[in-house]
Design an enzyme around this catalytic site. Structure first.
Site, short mmCIF file in Angstrom:
data_model
loop_
_atom_site.label_atom_id
_atom_site.label_comp_id
_atom_site.label_asym_id
_atom_site.label_seq_id
_atom_site.Cartn_x
_atom_site.Cartn_y
_atom_site.Cartn_z
N TYR A 1 0.82 -1.22 0.00
CA TYR A 1 0.00 0.00 0.00
C TYR A 1 0.86 1.27 0.00
O TYR A 1 0.37 2.35 -0.33
CB TYR A 1 -0.95 0.03 1.20
CG TYR A 1 -2.07 -0.99 1.14
CD1 TYR A 1 -2.22 -1.83 0.04
CD2 TYR A 1 -2.98 -1.11 2.17
CE1 TYR A 1 -3.24 -2.77 -0.01
CE2 TYR A 1 -4.02 -2.05 2.12
CZ TYR A 1 -4.14 -2.88 1.02
OH TYR A 1 -5.15 -3.81 0.98
N ASP B 1 -5.55 -6.62 5.69
CA ASP B 1 -6.74 -5.86 5.31
C ASP B 1 -7.85 -6.84 4.94
O ASP B 1 -8.99 -6.74 5.42
CB ASP B 1 -6.36 -4.98 4.11
CG ASP B 1 -7.43 -3.97 3.76
OD1 ASP B 1 -8.42 -3.88 4.50
OD2 ASP B 1 -7.28 -3.28 2.74
N LYS C 1 3.03 -15.32 1.76
CA LYS C 1 2.89 -16.00 0.46
C LYS C 1 4.32 -16.32 0.02
O LYS C 1 4.78 -15.93 -1.07
CB LYS C 1 2.15 -15.06 -0.52
CG LYS C 1 1.75 -15.69 -1.82
CD LYS C 1 0.64 -16.71 -1.70
CE LYS C 1 0.32 -17.32 -3.06
NZ LYS C 1 -0.52 -18.53 -2.97
N ASP D 1 -3.59 -17.87 1.06
CA ASP D 1 -4.77 -18.49 0.45
C ASP D 1 -5.34 -19.57 1.38
O ASP D 1 -6.55 -19.68 1.57
CB ASP D 1 -4.46 -19.05 -0.94
CG ASP D 1 -3.10 -19.72 -1.03
OD1 ASP D 1 -2.29 -19.60 -0.10
OD2 ASP D 1 -2.84 -20.41 -2.04
N ASP E 1 -11.19 -8.38 7.54
CA ASP E 1 -12.60 -8.18 7.18
C ASP E 1 -13.33 -9.52 7.12
O ASP E 1 -14.50 -9.62 7.53
CB ASP E 1 -12.72 -7.46 5.84
CG ASP E 1 -12.80 -5.95 6.02
OD1 ASP E 1 -12.47 -5.48 7.13
OD2 ASP E 1 -13.19 -5.24 5.08
#
Ligand code: NAD
Length: 358
Positions: free
Chosen positions: A141, A248, A192, A224, A252
């Site tokens: 980000y 992020d 990852k 994943d 959620d």
């Protein structure tokens, strides 16, 4: 010495929910002699309207000299089309980076009284209590270079940079290990590393840190798989630590396991314990001004503030117990209402928590 709390009501439902959290803090302050003092400042669209920018200098200065900050929420359609730098969300991003709030704590805790509100079966989620520790000021980000440019063949190309320096991984890792020490001593680091070098380094640094925390059981999981496990068997997790983008998304997803976004608090901390505490939801412009928003996420954020920035864990527990008692009594705002319960307004819910504190 008195502890200074800066309150940033913000936009939309922000002022309504923050008013209830303030009532609760004032009550607990009186009951327990905490010596809290309060001041308010502008952040978000309301600040752009009054001061010409979403994070006025005065607000940042006040934030820097406070012991903790409680925020409502910012944003709304009124400011969606104005110049990007003046938009409410920019003020929040500037505040986070100005205070170096690198550690975002997002608990996903299911109140047993609300088990039916989860999208998963009660046996999968009942007793759920996960803490997600998300790195907040680095990763893709913020990485540079970034942008959209035009290639020689005339086609446009968008690009971002995913990078983490070792010290950034270490400091968020330490927050997560220490959090695990205070809970069930299990930490899962999500990366990852089968594809991205930056997360190969992430995994190496987390593994190196583990030797400083021999009482914590560290595991690693690809993002994943973590997404899959969160909806398959979420109770296997205690503390999860991950980078900005994965955090992020996963936080959620974990939030929704608990049924309502109106129940979820969060904290963002810097290296010296200063924290910004806010509900996970936004400014809900669709219900602003109607007195029906759920103030519990903000009230529970105030409890986190007492625990993590103000060293008052007993006061935090008292608020959390009061919230549990109010839910036991059957009171519900519209977002968590189910048949047989009593529907109450934002202010009635705040008053009920205040009453339950005593
Ligand atoms: P939102 O979280 O504001 O609302 C999503 C849905 O949840 C809406 O239906 C809303 O009514 C409901 N909801 C949210 N909080 C609630 C509460 N406490 N009680 C009852 N219902 C609640 O998300 P959105 O609609 O995508 O965003 C609205 C605005 O909020 C946008 O401007 C966005 O940029 C901003 N936003 C701000 C923050 C922040 O301040 N940290 C976070 C997310 C979004």
């Amino acid at each position: 010495m008195s502890k200074q709390i800066l309150i940033l009501p913000g936009d939309g439902i922000g002022p309504e929910i923050v008013a209830e959290a303030r009532k609760v803090l004032e009550k607990v302050n009186r009951l327990m002699g905490l010596d809290l003092t309060f001041s308010e400042a502008l952040l978000g669209g309301c600040a752009t309207d009054v001061a010409g920018k979403p994070l006025p200098d005065e607000t940042l200065e006040k934030a820097r000299s406070s012991d903790a900050i409680l925020m409502g929420s910012v944003g709304g359609p009124k400011w969606d089309k104005i110049e990007r730098s003046l938009r409410p969300e920019q003020g929040l991003l500037q505040l986070r980076s100005g205070l170096e709030l690198f550690a975002n704590l997002r608990p996903a805790l299911l109140y047993p009284q609300l088990a039916a509100a989860s999208s998963l079966k009660p046996e999968i989620v009942s007793g759920l209590d996960i803490m997600i520790v998300r790195e907040l000021t680095g990763g893709i980000y913020f990485g540079k270079p970034r942008g959209i440019h035009t290639l020689e063949n005339g086609e446009r190309e968008g690009f971002n940079t995913y990078r983490y320096a070792e010290h950034e991984i270490k400091r968020i890792g330490r927050v997560a290990f220490e959090m695990a020490q205070k809970r069930n001593k299990k930490l899962c680091s999500v990366d990852k590393a089968n594809v991205l070098e930056v997360t190969v380094l992430w995994r190496e640094v987390m593994s190196e840190l583990a030797s400083d925390y021999p009482d914590v059981e560290l595991s690693h999981m690809y993002v994943d798989n973590a997404a899959m496990q969160l909806v398959r068997a979420p109770k296997q997790f205690d503390v999860i630590v991950t980078g900005n983008m994965f955090g992020d998304i996963l936080s959620d997803a974990a939030a929704m396991l608990t049924g309502s976004i109106g129940m979820l608090p969060s904290a963002s901390l810097n290296g010296s314990g200063l924290g910004l505490y806010e509900p996970c939801h936004g400014s809900a412009p669709d219900i602003a001004g109607q007195g029906i928003a759920n103030p519990l996420a903000t009230i529970l954020s105030a409890a986190m503030m007492l625990r993590y920035s103000l060293a008052c864990p007993e006061a935090a527990e008292r608020i959390e117990r009061a919230v549990g008692d109010v839910l036991d009594s059957g009171m519900r705002t519209a977002d968590i209402y189910s048949e047989g319960c009593r529907k109450v307004s934002t202010a009635e819910m705040g008053d009920a928590v205040v009453a339950a504190l005593a």
